[in-house]
Write a protein that holds these residues in place. Structure first.
Motif, PDB file in Angstrom:
ATOM      1  N   ARG A 162      -5.464   8.059   1.919  1.00 55.62           N
ATOM      2  CA  ARG A 162      -5.883   6.687   2.190  1.00 55.62           C
ATOM      3  C   ARG A 162      -5.563   6.332   3.642  1.00 55.62           C
ATOM      4  O   ARG A 162      -4.533   6.731   4.172  1.00 55.62           O
TER       5      ARG A 162
ATOM      6  N   THR B  94      -1.589  10.807   1.932  1.00 54.18           N
ATOM      7  CA  THR B  94      -1.925   9.875   0.843  1.00 54.18           C
ATOM      8  C   THR B  94      -3.391   9.913   0.433  1.00 54.18           C
ATOM      9  O   THR B  94      -3.724   9.474  -0.669  1.00 54.18           O
TER      10      THR B  94
ATOM     11  N   ARG C 164       3.389   7.109  -7.815  1.00 58.76           N
ATOM     12  CA  ARG C 164       2.970   6.612  -9.136  1.00 58.76           C
ATOM     13  C   ARG C 164       2.818   5.095  -9.125  1.00 58.76           C
ATOM     14  O   ARG C 164       1.898   4.538  -9.743  1.00 58.76           O
ATOM     15  N   ALA C 165       3.694   4.419  -8.408  1.00 65.22           N
ATOM     16  CA  ALA C 165       3.640   2.956  -8.345  1.00 65.22           C
ATOM     17  C   ALA C 165       2.363   2.467  -7.674  1.00 65.22           C
ATOM     18  O   ALA C 165       1.962   1.312  -7.864  1.00 65.22           O
ATOM     19  N   HIS C 166       1.726   3.351  -6.897  1.00 64.83           N
ATOM     20  CA  HIS C 166       0.492   2.971  -6.212  1.00 64.83           C
ATOM     21  C   HIS C 166      -0.746   3.601  -6.854  1.00 64.83           C
ATOM     22  O   HIS C 166      -1.791   3.742  -6.207  1.00 64.83           O
ATOM     23  N   GLY C 167      -0.609   3.973  -8.132  1.00 65.34           N
ATOM     24  CA  GLY C 167      -1.780   4.343  -8.911  1.00 65.34           C
ATOM     25  C   GLY C 167      -2.145   5.806  -8.974  1.00 65.34           C
ATOM     26  O   GLY C 167      -3.164   6.160  -9.583  1.00 65.34           O
ATOM     27  N   TYR C 168      -1.353   6.696  -8.399  1.00 61.34           N
ATOM     28  CA  TYR C 168      -1.651   8.121  -8.489  1.00 61.34           C
ATOM     29  C   TYR C 168      -1.255   8.635  -9.870  1.00 61.34           C
ATOM     30  O   TYR C 168      -0.233   8.208 -10.429  1.00 61.34           O
ATOM     31  N   ASN C 169      -2.032   9.561 -10.412  1.00 56.88           N
ATOM     32  CA  ASN C 169      -1.643  10.120 -11.700  1.00 56.88           C
ATOM     33  C   ASN C 169      -0.438  11.041 -11.533  1.00 56.88           C
ATOM     34  O   ASN C 169      -0.051  11.386 -10.410  1.00 56.88           O
TER      35      ASN C 169
ATOM     36  N   THR D  39       0.846  -1.192   0.000  1.00 60.21           N
ATOM     37  CA  THR D  39       0.000   0.000   0.000  1.00 60.21           C
ATOM     38  C   THR D  39       0.880   1.240   0.000  1.00 60.21           C
ATOM     39  O   THR D  39       2.062   1.178   0.363  1.00 60.21           O
ATOM     40  N   ILE D  40       0.301   2.364  -0.385  1.00 62.53           N
ATOM     41  CA  ILE D  40       1.067   3.600  -0.355  1.00 62.53           C
ATOM     42  C   ILE D  40       1.398   3.997   1.071  1.00 62.53           C
ATOM     43  O   ILE D  40       2.458   4.573   1.339  1.00 62.53           O
TER      44      ILE D  40
END
Length: 220
Positions: A200, A198, A151-156, A95-96
């Motif tokens: 999250r 984050t 970025r690796a955890h899906g953020y643009n 997870t981030i």
């Protein structure tokens, strides 16, 4: 009778006579201590020799000049402070928030990242444009690593860049202000920090694991 000629190294330097009491790392460590305590202007060969209790001639067994030592100090700082951040940001994380805990390890454990060294280099850079260039390059690399973690955890790309800047500059500022708070107090804010950095919520296990790590470090 003619005086015997000194034996030379491959670089054309005379081999030291007698017992060499200190190593290159001893010179570098002493220079680092003086840099942190007194600033770059006091990193002088004679001063270091006096601290080490040796003659200044032994300095030239390891370094060609003071400029070479200063360059070695910058390389040492990058290895001690920038490389660990890059490493921590690329550690596997599910997870981030776990990724941020890896990043935060740098800033609770001074065996991973040395804040006093970082700010000694930054202070030096105010009077030396070349050192300023090294600082700028380091900050760019560190930010890229933190951005890459998001970025690796899906953020643009835009959100990752903004969150990375907020996180990195806050953390550097946290140390620049030399805030004095108990680690227990700091860990009491961990869940909130992670969630707000984050967007999250962290898991209870992530909070427990990082808190245990931080408190163990604080008790050294």
């Amino acid at each position: 009778m003619p005086r015997p000629q000194p034996v030379l190294t491959r670089e054309g330097k005379p081999l030291p006579t007698g017992h060499v009491k200190v190593t290159q790392q001893d010179w570098l460590a002493t220079a680092r201590d003086v840099l942190i305590r007194d600033g770059a202007g006091e990193v002088k060969i004679l001063t270091l020799a006096q601290h080490l209790g040796v003659s200044r001639s032994s300095f030239y067994w390891y370094f060609g000049s003071r400029a070479d030592l200063l360059e070695a100090l910058l390389d040492d700082w990058e290895a001690r402070n920038t490389a660990p951040i890059l490493h921590q940001c690329t550690l596997p994380s599910d997870t981030i928030t776990e990724g941020l805990c890896n990043f935060f390890m740098c800033f609770v454990d001074d065996t991973i990242f040395e804040p006093h060294l970082d700010f000694a280099i930054r202070e030096w850079s105010r009077r030396d444009a070349r050192v300023r260039g090294r600082i700028d390059a380091a900050d760019t690399a560190r930010l890229a690593a933190v951005t890459g973690m998001f970025r690796a955890h899906g953020y643009n790309a835009e959100e990752a860049d903004i969150r990375a800047r907020i996180l990195y500059f806050m953390q550097i500022g946290y140390h620049a202000l030399e805030l004095r708070e108990a680690m227990e107090t700091r860990m009491g804010r961990l869940a909130g920090f992670l969630e707000h950095f984050t967007g999250r919520a962290p898991s209870e296990a992530e909070i427990a694991d990082f808190t245990a790590f931080a408190l163990k470090v604080a008790q050294r």
